[in-house]
Design an enzyme around this catalytic site. Structure first.
Site, PDB file in Angstrom:
ATOM      1  N   HIS A  63       0.873  -1.170   0.000  1.00 41.29           N
ATOM      2  CA  HIS A  63       0.000   0.000   0.000  1.00 41.29           C
ATOM      3  C   HIS A  63       0.915   1.226   0.000  1.00 41.29           C
ATOM      4  O   HIS A  63       1.524   1.547   1.025  1.00 41.29           O
ATOM      5  CB  HIS A  63      -0.897   0.011   1.240  1.00 41.29           C
ATOM      6  CG  HIS A  63      -1.736  -1.230   1.380  1.00 41.29           C
ATOM      7  ND1 HIS A  63      -3.044  -1.306   0.950  1.00 41.29           N
ATOM      8  CD2 HIS A  63      -1.440  -2.449   1.897  1.00 41.29           C
ATOM      9  CE1 HIS A  63      -3.526  -2.510   1.206  1.00 41.29           C
ATOM     10  NE2 HIS A  63      -2.569  -3.225   1.779  1.00 41.29           N
ATOM     11  N   LEU A  64       1.038   1.870  -1.136  1.00 42.74           N
ATOM     12  CA  LEU A  64       1.907   3.043  -1.244  1.00 42.74           C
ATOM     13  C   LEU A  64       1.073   4.291  -0.967  1.00 42.74           C
ATOM     14  O   LEU A  64       0.086   4.540  -1.653  1.00 42.74           O
ATOM     15  CB  LEU A  64       2.542   3.116  -2.630  1.00 42.74           C
ATOM     16  CG  LEU A  64       3.506   1.967  -2.975  1.00 42.74           C
ATOM     17  CD1 LEU A  64       4.080   2.158  -4.368  1.00 42.74           C
ATOM     18  CD2 LEU A  64       4.626   1.846  -1.950  1.00 42.74           C
ATOM     19  N   ASP A 306       2.435  -7.106   2.548  1.00 47.30           N
ATOM     20  CA  ASP A 306       1.245  -6.343   2.928  1.00 47.30           C
ATOM     21  C   ASP A 306       1.680  -5.060   3.639  1.00 47.30           C
ATOM     22  O   ASP A 306       1.129  -4.674   4.673  1.00 47.30           O
ATOM     23  CB  ASP A 306       0.298  -7.158   3.808  1.00 47.30           C
ATOM     24  CG  ASP A 306      -1.080  -6.510   3.947  1.00 47.30           C
ATOM     25  OD1 ASP A 306      -1.426  -5.678   3.082  1.00 47.30           O
ATOM     26  OD2 ASP A 306      -1.796  -6.830   4.910  1.00 47.30           O
ATOM     27  N   HIS A 310       2.152   3.706   8.408  1.00 51.35           N
ATOM     28  CA  HIS A 310       1.260   4.657   9.073  1.00 51.35           C
ATOM     29  C   HIS A 310       2.074   5.665   9.872  1.00 51.35           C
ATOM     30  O   HIS A 310       3.192   5.379  10.321  1.00 51.35           O
ATOM     31  CB  HIS A 310       0.303   3.935  10.027  1.00 51.35           C
ATOM     32  CG  HIS A 310      -0.786   3.173   9.346  1.00 51.35           C
ATOM     33  ND1 HIS A 310      -1.687   3.763   8.487  1.00 51.35           N
ATOM     34  CD2 HIS A 310      -1.140   1.856   9.401  1.00 51.35           C
ATOM     35  CE1 HIS A 310      -2.547   2.854   8.046  1.00 51.35           C
ATOM     36  NE2 HIS A 310      -2.234   1.688   8.579  1.00 51.35           N
TER      37      HIS A 310
END
Length: 424
Positions: A63-64, A306, A310
């Site tokens: 997730h970029l 995955d 954050h």
């Protein structure tokens, strides 16, 4: 640029190559293994003594945050983290801002990746507009823009008719559908695995049936439509069994598992550890063992990171209000090698799940060491220890559930298209 990698031990699962010999690179491709071509004069020699030379890793799920969430990580920071761990290709989930559901956003992702010029960034197009699960995207146009598959990100498609039509459309475009299977009604507002720990902590739970039911539906629809599906980030032992049975029947279905789910079970959430708030949730120890067994017998083809970086605030609220995800891409190789050290996988099994098998899933001629192929190469020392410290991570996201773990497998060099990208 011409490069000779000398004194290294070559491991290539695709060809079962397991031999100490040189490797030579020219014009972005592997020129030769062993003896250099006649007249070959390298511009750079890399001494790989005591190191393994293997294909660059291919990560099927990252997730970029860029574009749209640059406060969590940039294209520059996350691709640097990737290549520092030997990952040369990243399959980018479509949950960018804006959503990767039209050719303009796909081109924006390609443009940002070209500007940074480190790892290959291979976008997955959104399966439905806005990932809302209602209106199909123009998959053919997205394929033309270089998207290597379609995905609905971390959102299941609740409407079975929409999913059926999506699979039919993808099959007509010869595109692989990446599915995250988690029934939204059964998930409800759950954040952890349904079990005794969830009860003791008083946290809303996600039953294993949320995944199992969704996997079953996906397999039935894939059989009906003839679509090629890849079930991403499975977490339950029963899911592994169903996928294996479908493969035995000849269905074109593959699966991967996230590295965190191979090392951790739901007990890691104890004391409300938000760093272990993941999607799907960490399951029971029996599920973890079933996932490893699935890798051993081939029903699970790939290990992915995955990777979901954050900021600090995203993990600082009460557990149920924190954001799911872990920053894992730069330690994907070393954590996978720990499964080898623990005698749960062989070196070839682990590396195959990180190189040639993911390459086969996305249909690209990568993940192999052979003359004429792109020189995406990882050089690592299997006996040199790495201690995971959030403060030292190159990813902008420091949210690792593996803080203070010491594992072997330090990456010394990474090449993408024959160009040294790490160290920079």
């Amino acid at each position: 640029m011409k490069i000779s990698i000398l004194n290294g031990h070559l491991l290539d699962p695709a060809s079962q190559l397991d031999k100490k010999q040189a490797l030579h690179v020219a014009d972005g491709e592997i020129a030769a293994l062993g003896r250099a071509p006649a007249g070959f004069q390298p511009d750079l020699e890399i001494d790989a003594k005591d190191c393994i030379v293997c294909p660059g890793l291919i990560d099927l799920c990252t997730h970029l945050p860029e574009p749209g969430r640059e406060h969590k990580g940039s294209m520059a920071s996350e691709t640097l983290a990737a290549v520092s761990g030997g990952v040369t290709s990243l399959c980018c989930q479509p949950d960018t801002l804006p959503i990767l559901d039209n050719p303009a956003v796909a081109e924006l992702v390609h443009q940002r990746a070209r500007q940074v010029n480190r790892a290959r960034v291979l976008p997955l197009a959104a399966l439905t507009e806005g990932l809302a699960g209602k209106t199909l995207t123009d998959m053919n146009a997205m394929k033309t823009m270089g998207c290597i598959g379609v995905s609905n990100g971390n959102r299941d498609i609740a409407n079975a008719e929409v999913l059926r039509r999506a699979l039919e459309y993808a099959a007509s475009c010869d595109m692989t559908v990446f599915l995250f299977c988690e029934d939204p009604d059964l998930k409800n507002n759950g954040v952890v695995h349904e079990g005794s720990l969830a009860t003791r902590l008083g946290l809303p739970a996600i039953p294993a049936s949320a995944e199992i039911l969704s996997v079953s539906r996906a397999l039935l629809l894939a059989e009906q439509t003839g679509a090629r599906i890849h079930i991403s980030r499975i977490s339950c032992g029963d899911s592994v069994a169903m996928i294996k049975a479908a493969q035995t029947r000849g269905l074109p279905v593959t699966a991967d598992v996230a590295i965190s789910h191979l090392h951790l079970d739901d007990t890691a959430v104890d004391e409300f550890n938000a760093l272990c708030h993941l999607a799907p949730p960490l399951r029971a120890e029996s599920d973890r063992q079933a996932l490893i067994a699935g890798l051993r017998d081939g029903s699970i083809s790939a290990i992915c990171s995955d990777h979901f970086p954050h900021d600090v605030d995203a993990k600082s609220a009460p557990f149920s209000q924190t954001e799911a995800g872990a920053s894992t891409v730069e330690h994907l190789l070393a954590l996978s090698l720990k499964l080898v050290t623990d005698k749960q996988l062989s070196s070839m099994q682990a590396l195959a799940a990180l190189s040639c098998q993911p390459a086969h899933i996305i249909g690209l001629d990568l993940g192999r060491l052979a003359p004429g192929l792109p020189a995406d190469i990882c050089i690592f020392n299997p006996r040199e220890a790495v201690t995971i410290q959030a403060a030292d991570m190159l990813s902008q996201g420091k949210n690792t559930p593996f803080e203070d773990w010491t594992i072997n497998g330090k990456v010394n060099h990474t090449l993408v298209n024959g160009r040294p990208v790490y160290p920079a």
